[in-house]
Design a protein around this motif. Structure first.
Motif, PDB file in Angstrom:
ATOM      1  N   VAL A 153       0.727  -1.249  -0.051  1.00  0.00           N
ATOM      2  CA  VAL A 153      -0.046  -0.041   0.107  1.00  0.00           C
ATOM      3  C   VAL A 153       0.865   1.107  -0.042  1.00  0.00           C
ATOM      4  O   VAL A 153       1.732   1.342   0.919  1.00  0.00           O
ATOM      5  CB  VAL A 153      -0.946   0.075   1.277  1.00  0.00           C
ATOM      6  N   GLY A 154       0.738   2.101  -0.940  1.00  0.00           N
ATOM      7  CA  GLY A 154       1.265   3.566  -0.951  1.00  0.00           C
ATOM      8  C   GLY A 154       1.479   3.960  -2.402  1.00  0.00           C
ATOM      9  O   GLY A 154       0.980   3.487  -3.377  1.00  0.00           O
ATOM     10  N   ALA A 155       2.389   4.739  -2.795  1.00  0.00           N
ATOM     11  CA  ALA A 155       2.606   5.490  -3.973  1.00  0.00           C
ATOM     12  C   ALA A 155       3.871   6.288  -3.928  1.00  0.00           C
ATOM     13  O   ALA A 155       4.446   6.743  -2.701  1.00  0.00           O
ATOM     14  CB  ALA A 155       1.691   6.324  -4.287  1.00  0.00           C
ATOM     15  N   GLY A 156       4.600   6.533  -4.964  1.00  0.00           N
ATOM     16  CA  GLY A 156       5.723   7.428  -5.166  1.00  0.00           C
ATOM     17  C   GLY A 156       7.100   6.659  -4.949  1.00  0.00           C
ATOM     18  O   GLY A 156       6.912   5.480  -4.863  1.00  0.00           O
ATOM     19  N   ALA A 157       8.156   7.424  -4.702  1.00  0.00           N
ATOM     20  CA  ALA A 157       9.420   6.756  -4.612  1.00  0.00           C
ATOM     21  C   ALA A 157       9.571   5.810  -3.475  1.00  0.00           C
ATOM     22  O   ALA A 157      10.149   4.660  -3.696  1.00  0.00           O
ATOM     23  CB  ALA A 157      10.504   7.866  -4.541  1.00  0.00           C
ATOM     24  N   HIS A 158       9.005   6.103  -2.110  1.00  0.00           N
ATOM     25  CA  HIS A 158       8.983   5.095  -1.313  1.00  0.00           C
ATOM     26  C   HIS A 158       8.462   3.683  -1.517  1.00  0.00           C
ATOM     27  O   HIS A 158       8.899   2.703  -1.195  1.00  0.00           O
ATOM     28  CB  HIS A 158       8.498   5.673   0.088  1.00  0.00           C
ATOM     29  N   CYS A 159       7.064   3.872  -2.050  1.00  0.00           N
ATOM     30  CA  CYS A 159       6.621   2.536  -2.366  1.00  0.00           C
ATOM     31  C   CYS A 159       7.319   1.787  -3.403  1.00  0.00           C
ATOM     32  O   CYS A 159       7.472   0.633  -3.528  1.00  0.00           O
ATOM     33  CB  CYS A 159       5.116   2.981  -3.003  1.00  0.00           C
ATOM     34  N   THR A 182      -2.241   4.804  -3.150  1.00  0.00           N
ATOM     35  CA  THR A 182      -2.978   5.870  -2.361  1.00  0.00           C
ATOM     36  C   THR A 182      -3.076   7.240  -3.001  1.00  0.00           C
ATOM     37  O   THR A 182      -3.798   7.999  -2.666  1.00  0.00           O
ATOM     38  CB  THR A 182      -2.283   5.998  -1.044  1.00  0.00           C
ATOM     39  N   LEU A 183      -2.385   7.393  -3.898  1.00  0.00           N
ATOM     40  CA  LEU A 183      -2.549   8.797  -4.834  1.00  0.00           C
ATOM     41  C   LEU A 183      -3.397   8.601  -6.026  1.00  0.00           C
ATOM     42  O   LEU A 183      -3.946   9.981  -6.190  1.00  0.00           O
ATOM     43  CB  LEU A 183      -1.159   9.241  -5.121  1.00  0.00           C
ATOM     44  N   VAL A 197      -7.136   1.293  -6.926  1.00  0.00           N
ATOM     45  CA  VAL A 197      -7.121   2.362  -6.203  1.00  0.00           C
ATOM     46  C   VAL A 197      -8.556   2.607  -5.154  1.00  0.00           C
ATOM     47  O   VAL A 197      -8.239   3.734  -4.571  1.00  0.00           O
ATOM     48  CB  VAL A 197      -7.579   3.617  -7.372  1.00  0.00           C
ATOM     49  N   ARG A 198      -9.124   1.446  -5.054  1.00  0.00           N
ATOM     50  CA  ARG A 198     -10.212   1.682  -4.295  1.00  0.00           C
ATOM     51  C   ARG A 198      -9.818   0.555  -3.079  1.00  0.00           C
ATOM     52  O   ARG A 198      -9.387  -0.852  -3.523  1.00  0.00           O
ATOM     53  CB  ARG A 198     -11.491   1.242  -4.898  1.00  0.00           C
ATOM     54  N   LEU A 199      -9.882   0.811  -1.898  1.00  0.00           N
ATOM     55  CA  LEU A 199      -9.594   0.114  -0.776  1.00  0.00           C
ATOM     56  C   LEU A 199     -10.689  -1.445  -0.686  1.00  0.00           C
ATOM     57  O   LEU A 199     -10.064  -2.382  -0.534  1.00  0.00           O
ATOM     58  CB  LEU A 199      -9.540   0.743   0.704  1.00  0.00           C
TER      59      LEU A 199
END
Length: 471
Positions: A153-159, A182-183, A197-199
C-alpha cells in the motif's frame, strides 16, 4: 466485514520447525560432548561429572537459547547475525553451567581440555547447521517456493523502493503480488502487478487470493490511510506491516520498544538495544585487555622514545565528548612539542606542521599515538569501534553547520570507525570532509551489527591504521 482464517501449514520456521531446531541443538550439544570425550578420554570419576554437566547444559540451553532469538522466523534476516546469536547463546549457556558447577564444587575434576573442545565443537556444529538450513531455505525461496505473498500500500518513490527491495531480495522469502495506489494517479498494473485505487476492491482481492501480508509504505503523516487499512483488515489473519517513509529523519530506529508499558518507535534515540550494548561492552573490555597486554612492550618503547626525543609528558590528554555528550579525557602519546594555545581555540595539525616532532609524525601517520586509548576503552569512556571523538571546540562549531553531527554522540566514540576505514581521517580543513565523515558515522549508527564491528576492526588491522591524511 468478512473474516478469513488461514491454515498455518508450516509455512515458516516456527511451530514444529522451532521444536525440531531445539531438538537439533540438544543433539549437537550431546554429540559435541561425545566427540570431545573421544579426543580426551575421561576417567570414571570425570565421566560421571562430565555426563551430569552435559545433561545440565542441555536443560540450560532449552531455557536460555530462546532469549537469543534463535527459534523465530528466519525470513529477511542476516545469516551471519543468526550464526553469531547461536554462538553467543551457546557460550552464555556454557558459562552459566560452569559457574553452577564451580559453586557446587564439581568443576575441579573435569578436564579443561575436554570442556574447551566440547564448547568449540558444539559451537561449530550449531553454526554449520544454521548455515545449512539457511542455505536450503534460501534456495527454496529463490526458486519461488514457499514464498510469502505481499500486497503493498502506498505511492511514489518510497513505495517503488519497497517493491524493488522485495524483487531484489529473492532469498528473503517474499514476493510482491499487488499494490494499492494511495495517490490514485497511476494506471493499473504498475510494476507489472495488479494495482488498485479503491480499498474495498483491494481488500476483496487480498482475501480472494489469500495474500499473506500487507505492507504499508506510507508517509509518517498519512494517519488516515493507516487507520483505514487497520480497520479494513481487523477481522483477517493477514500480517500488516508498517514501513514508514523516514528519509527526512536523520536517525530512525525501526524497532518497537516498550516504554512504561506502551509500544513506541524511536524516531531519534540511541539505535543500540540493551542486548547490543551488552555485546559491544563485553567485546570492548576483552579486546582492550588483550591489546594492552600484547602491546605493552611496544607502548613502553614508545613512551621511552617520546620522553627521550622532546621535553614534556609522555601522554597528551584532551577533553572530548562521549556518549550522550558526557565529557571525558582522551589519552594519546604526545606527538607535538609543548606550545601555548589560546583559550577555547584548537588548531588542527596540518601537513608539515612545525609543532609535530619527527617521532610524533611517525606515530601520527601510523596511528600508534592512539594506542593509549585502549585505557579509555577499559574505563568505559570509549569503544573499540565508533565515531571518532573531536575536540569540544570543534563540536560546538560543526554541530551548527553539519546536519546530524550531534547524533554521533548517541553511542560511545571509538578508536576506529566506518568513516576512518573509508578514508575520512586526519585534518577536516573543508566542510565537505566533515560532512562526509558524519554521513559515514550516521550510516554506522543506522546499520550497526557485531559483524560490521568485526569488519571494521579487520579492515583497520589490514590497513595498518596508516593513511596519507594522517599527519
Amino acid at each position: 466485514m468478512s473474516t478469513v482464517i488461514r491454515q498455518a501449514g508450516g509455512r515458516d520456521f516456527v511451530g514444529w520447525g522451532s521444536v525440531l531446531a531445539r531438538l537439533l541443538d540438544m543433539g549437537l550439544i550431546g554429540s559435541g560432548a561425545v566427540l570431545a570425550s573421544l579426543l580426551f578420554i575421561p576417567s570414571a570419576q570425570q565421566w560421571t561429572i562430565e555426563s551430569a554437566f552435559v545433561v545440565f547444559d542441555m536443560a540450560l540451553a532449552i531455557l536460555l537459547l530462546p532469549w537469543f532469538d534463535m527459534y523465530s522466523s528466519w525470513r529477511g534476516r542476516s545469516k551471519w547475525r543468526l550464526a553469531f546469536n547461536a554462538v553467543f547463546g551457546w557460550v552464555v549457556v556454557q558459562g552459566c553451567g560452569l559457574v553452577v558447577m564451580f559453586l557446587l564444587h564439581r568443576a575441579a575434576p573435569m578436564s579443561r581440555l575436554w570442556c574447551v573442545s566440547w564448547t568449540a565443537t558444539t559451537a561449530i556444529g550449531i553454526v554449520v547447521s544454521r548455515l545449512l538450513v539457511y542455505a536450503v531455505l534460501g534456495r527454496r525461496w529463490r526458486s519461488r517456493r514457499n514464498l510469502r505473498t505481499v500486497a503493498v500500500v502506498g505511492a511514489g518513490a518510497h513505495c517503488d523502493s519497497v517493491i524493488a527491495s522485495i524483487a531484489g531480495s529473492p532469498a528473503a522469502g517474499f514476493r510482491a503480488v499487488a499494490t494499492l495506489n494511495t495517490l490514485r494517479d497511476r494506471t493499473p498494473d504498475a510494476h507489472g502487478l495488479p494495482s488498485f485505487v479503491r480499498l474495498s476492491k483491494f481488500a476483496e482481492w487480498v482475501r480472494d487470493e489469500r495474500v499473506d501480508e500487507v505492507w504499508l509504505a506510507l508517509r509518517m503523516s498519512d494517519e488516515s490511510t493507516l487507520l483505514r487499512i487497520l480497520d479494513e483488515f481487523s477481522g483477517d489473519l493477514v500480517n500488516l506491516r508498517f514501513i514508514p517513509d523516514v528519509r527526512s529523519l536523520v536517525m530512525f530506529d525501526r524497532n518497537m520498544v516498550d516504554l512504561i508499558g506502551s509500544p513506541a518507535i524511536n524516531l531519534m534515540a540511541s539505535p543500540m538495544t540493551p542486548y547490543a550494548l551488552m555485546q559491544k561492552a563485553l567485546f570492548d573490555r576483552l579486546f582492550a585487555v588483550v591489546m594492552l597486554l600484547s602491546l605493552a612492550p611496544l607502548m613502553l618503547l614508545i613512551a621511552v622514545a617520546v620522553k627521550a626525543t622532546s621535553k614534556g609528558p609522555v601522554l597528551f590528554t584532551q577533553r572530548r565528548k562521549g556518549v550522550d555528550g558526557r565529557v571525558f579525557r582522551i589519552y594519546k602519546f604526545r606527538s607535538m612539542r609543548l606550545h601555548a594555545e589560546q583559550p577555547g581555540v584548537i588548531c588542527q595539525a596540518t601537513r608539515g606542521d612545525p609543532r609535530v616532532t619527527r617521532l610524533g609524525a611517525f606515530l601520527r601517520r601510523t596511528s600508534l599515538d592512539e594506542l593509549p586509548q585502549f585505557f579509555n576503552v577499559l574505563r568505559g569512556d570509549m569503544s573499540v569501534v565508533g565515531p571518532r571523538p573531536h575536540a569540544i571546540e570543534h563540536d560546538d562549531e560543526y554541530r551548527a553547520i553539519v546536519d546530524g553531527y550531534i547524533h554521533r554522540y548517541r553511542i560511545k566514540p571509538g578508536i576506529t570507525g566506518w568513516a576512518q576505514i573509508n578514508g575520512f581521517r586526519g585534518e577536516t580543513d573543508e566542510i565537505e570532509k566533515m560532512r562526509g565523515r558524519v554521513e559515514h558515522d550516521l550510516y554506522y549508527l543506522r546499520n550497526w551489527s557485531f559483524g560490521l564491528d568485526m569488519r571494521i576492526v579487520l579492515a583497520t588491522v589490514a590497513k595498518g591504521m596508516s593513511h596519507r591524511n594522517a599527519y
